[in-house]
Design an enzyme around this catalytic site. Structure first.
Site, PDB file in Angstrom:
ATOM      1  N   SER A 187     -30.668 122.043 -27.970  1.00 44.36           N
ATOM      2  CA  SER A 187     -31.772 122.815 -28.579  1.00 44.36           C
ATOM      3  C   SER A 187     -32.331 122.206 -29.861  1.00 44.36           C
ATOM      4  O   SER A 187     -33.411 122.615 -30.303  1.00 44.36           O
ATOM      5  CB  SER A 187     -31.303 124.235 -28.891  1.00 44.36           C
ATOM      6  OG  SER A 187     -31.232 124.991 -27.717  1.00 44.36           O
ATOM      7  N   LYS A 208     -35.822 121.081 -29.707  1.00 41.67           N
ATOM      8  CA  LYS A 208     -36.969 122.012 -29.744  1.00 41.67           C
ATOM      9  C   LYS A 208     -37.785 121.845 -31.022  1.00 41.67           C
ATOM     10  O   LYS A 208     -38.986 122.103 -31.039  1.00 41.67           O
ATOM     11  CB  LYS A 208     -36.474 123.453 -29.624  1.00 41.67           C
ATOM     12  CG  LYS A 208     -35.791 123.771 -28.281  1.00 41.67           C
ATOM     13  CD  LYS A 208     -35.061 125.108 -28.365  1.00 41.67           C
ATOM     14  CE  LYS A 208     -34.382 125.497 -27.072  1.00 41.67           C
ATOM     15  NZ  LYS A 208     -33.538 126.701 -27.225  1.00 41.67           N
ATOM     16  N   TYR A 213     -38.299 119.922 -19.995  1.00 38.52           N
ATOM     17  CA  TYR A 213     -37.421 120.661 -20.913  1.00 38.52           C
ATOM     18  C   TYR A 213     -35.959 120.209 -20.780  1.00 38.52           C
ATOM     19  O   TYR A 213     -35.270 119.985 -21.780  1.00 38.52           O
ATOM     20  CB  TYR A 213     -37.561 122.166 -20.640  1.00 38.52           C
ATOM     21  CG  TYR A 213     -36.576 123.011 -21.413  1.00 38.52           C
ATOM     22  CD1 TYR A 213     -36.763 123.263 -22.772  1.00 38.52           C
ATOM     23  CD2 TYR A 213     -35.443 123.542 -20.788  1.00 38.52           C
ATOM     24  CE1 TYR A 213     -35.841 124.011 -23.494  1.00 38.52           C
ATOM     25  CE2 TYR A 213     -34.528 124.287 -21.508  1.00 38.52           C
ATOM     26  CZ  TYR A 213     -34.735 124.520 -22.850  1.00 38.52           C
ATOM     27  OH  TYR A 213     -33.811 125.266 -23.565  1.00 38.52           O
ATOM     28  N   TYR A 220     -30.835 131.630 -33.683  1.00 39.91           N
ATOM     29  CA  TYR A 220     -30.933 132.778 -32.787  1.00 39.91           C
ATOM     30  C   TYR A 220     -30.434 134.041 -33.460  1.00 39.91           C
ATOM     31  O   TYR A 220     -30.848 134.341 -34.579  1.00 39.91           O
ATOM     32  CB  TYR A 220     -30.191 132.471 -31.465  1.00 39.91           C
ATOM     33  CG  TYR A 220     -30.527 131.100 -30.969  1.00 39.91           C
ATOM     34  CD1 TYR A 220     -31.815 130.816 -30.523  1.00 39.91           C
ATOM     35  CD2 TYR A 220     -29.616 130.058 -31.008  1.00 39.91           C
ATOM     36  CE1 TYR A 220     -32.163 129.545 -30.100  1.00 39.91           C
ATOM     37  CE2 TYR A 220     -29.948 128.783 -30.596  1.00 39.91           C
ATOM     38  CZ  TYR A 220     -31.232 128.537 -30.144  1.00 39.91           C
ATOM     39  OH  TYR A 220     -31.566 127.285 -29.740  1.00 39.91           O
ATOM     40  N   VAL A 234     -26.288 123.497 -28.240  1.00 39.20           N
ATOM     41  CA  VAL A 234     -25.009 123.784 -27.586  1.00 39.20           C
ATOM     42  C   VAL A 234     -24.162 122.527 -27.339  1.00 39.20           C
ATOM     43  O   VAL A 234     -23.025 122.637 -26.895  1.00 39.20           O
ATOM     44  CB  VAL A 234     -25.153 124.584 -26.259  1.00 39.20           C
ATOM     45  CG1 VAL A 234     -25.636 125.993 -26.510  1.00 39.20           C
ATOM     46  CG2 VAL A 234     -26.035 123.851 -25.261  1.00 39.20           C
TER      47      VAL A 234
HETATM   48  O1  DON Z   1     -31.616 125.647 -22.224  1.00 40.06           O
HETATM   49  C1  DON Z   1     -30.427 125.625 -22.529  1.00 40.06           C
HETATM   50  O2  DON Z   1     -29.671 126.566 -22.304  1.00 40.06           O
HETATM   51  C2  DON Z   1     -29.892 124.388 -23.207  1.00 40.06           C
HETATM   52  N1  DON Z   1     -30.532 123.211 -22.683  1.00 40.06           N
HETATM   53  C3  DON Z   1     -30.130 124.439 -24.699  1.00 40.06           C
HETATM   54  C4  DON Z   1     -29.516 125.661 -25.362  1.00 40.06           C
HETATM   55  C5  DON Z   1     -29.092 125.421 -26.766  1.00 40.06           C
HETATM   56  O3  DON Z   1     -28.797 124.319 -27.184  1.00 40.06           O
HETATM   57  C6  DON Z   1     -28.908 126.641 -27.601  1.00 40.06           C
HETATM   58  N2  DON Z   1     -28.488 126.288 -28.946  1.00 40.06           N
HETATM   59  N3  DON Z   1     -27.570 126.589 -29.617  1.00 40.06           N
END
Ligand code: DON
Length: 304
Positions: free
Chosen positions: A64, A67, A189, A240, A258
């Site tokens: 993430s 982003k 994405y 978040y 993540v």
């Molecule tokens: O879309 C997802 O679930 C993952 N590619 C990215 C989520 C993420 O990194 C949330 N951050 N803490």
């Protein structure tokens, strides 16, 4: 003058043998086998000085954190209409939450939750000739490092298991907030999330946000006002449903992923990246949060 090397070495020593390190993300199967013992810190000052400790030079999945970089690429190209398609309010919900999206007619709360980032991906696909390649080149240029790559296995692993993101993208499409096909948008994405970087590369990538938008880009640089706005979004939405806690404990704009990375910054001063793959219940790096809390407490360098 603060002895930054001593500060980050102390933090690394304080935390490196911690038993409670959280859990590695396994909902993306390809990330499940990362060694939870990895732990690195890299600090870059605006004057170019750097300080590093632990596993700062190992590549990990930025997830993430990407982003913020897609937003930074899209905003100068689409400055007027972007905020009609995605809002700038904290969601108070997990990164993959869907119910607010339906309640608010397909306008995601902010560009850092998954639904918001999927809209930004759609914006870039409409604007760029070769979207994945052009975005990867943007990241490479910002870091001045052409070795940065997508991890194709991670992107494919997420494609096979990304049911939540398919749900979000389909909702966005149903509400008329995606111009391109769901599969095309999600392919972009999943690839942006699968970029691999080291702590050192991340600290460099985020210098533009600490430097009022200025960096080594020849075109498409952020204005000072756009950098200010992205920092505000990182502060209020970067973690978040833990954004309040991060502001309370650390007091810096930042972004987590993540893969266990966190990058944070103090405008006019520094960027700092931490990687520890074990996550807390909110999906943010457990040791990463603690390390950054110790850093701003020890140095008294935060925005508050
Ligand atoms: O879309 C997802 O679930 C993952 N590619 C990215 C989520 C993420 O990194 C949330 N951050 N803490």
């Amino acid at each position: 003058m603060i002895d930054f090397q001593n500060v980050i070495d102390t933090i690394h020593n304080n935390l490196k043998d911690e038993v409670n390190r959280g859990l590695v993300a396994d909902y993306i199967p390809e990330l499940a086998d990362i060694d939870v013992q990895n732990f690195g810190i890299h600090l870059r000052l605006l004057n170019g000085q750097t300080f590093a400790t632990g596993d700062w030079n190992k590549k990990f999945s930025i997830q993430s954190i990407s982003k913020v970089l897609t937003l930074a690429m899209a905003l100068p190209m689409y400055p007027e209409n972007l905020w009609q398609r995605v809002d700038v309010e904290p969601s108070g919900n997990p990164f993959n939450h869907l119910s607010l999206l339906e309640l608010e007619n397909g306008i995601p709360r902010n560009p850092l939750i998954n639904a918001g980032a999927i809209v930004i991906a759609d914006v870039l696909i409409s604007l760029l000739e070769n979207p994945k390649e052009d975005f990867l080149n943007y990241v490479r240029e910002v870091v001045d490092d052409h070795t940065i790559e997508f991890n194709q296995k991670v992107a494919e692993s997420e494609r096979l298991t990304g049911y939540n993101n398919y749900a979000a993208a389909n909702l966005l499409k149903a509400y008329g907030n995606l111009e391109n096909d769901v599969d095309v948008v999600l392919d972009f994405y999943f690839h942006q999330c699968a970029i691999e970087m080291t702590c050192e590369q991340l600290s460099k990538a985020f210098i533009m946000f600490a430097n009022h938008g200025a960096c080594c880009l020849k075109t498409n640089q952020l204005s000072a006002s756009q950098a200010k706005r992205i920092n505000a979004i990182m502060l209020t939405c970067g973690f978040y449903d833990e954004a309040g806690e991060f502001a309370f404990e650390v007091g810096l704009p930042g972004k987590s992923g993540v893969g266990g990375g966190i990058v944070a910054l103090l405008p006019n001063h520094f960027t700092i990246s931490v990687w520890s793959p074990g996550l807390n219940m909110k999906g943010n790096s457990l040791l990463g949060m603690q390390a950054l809390e110790q850093f701003t407490s020890m140095t008294k360098l935060s925005i508050f």
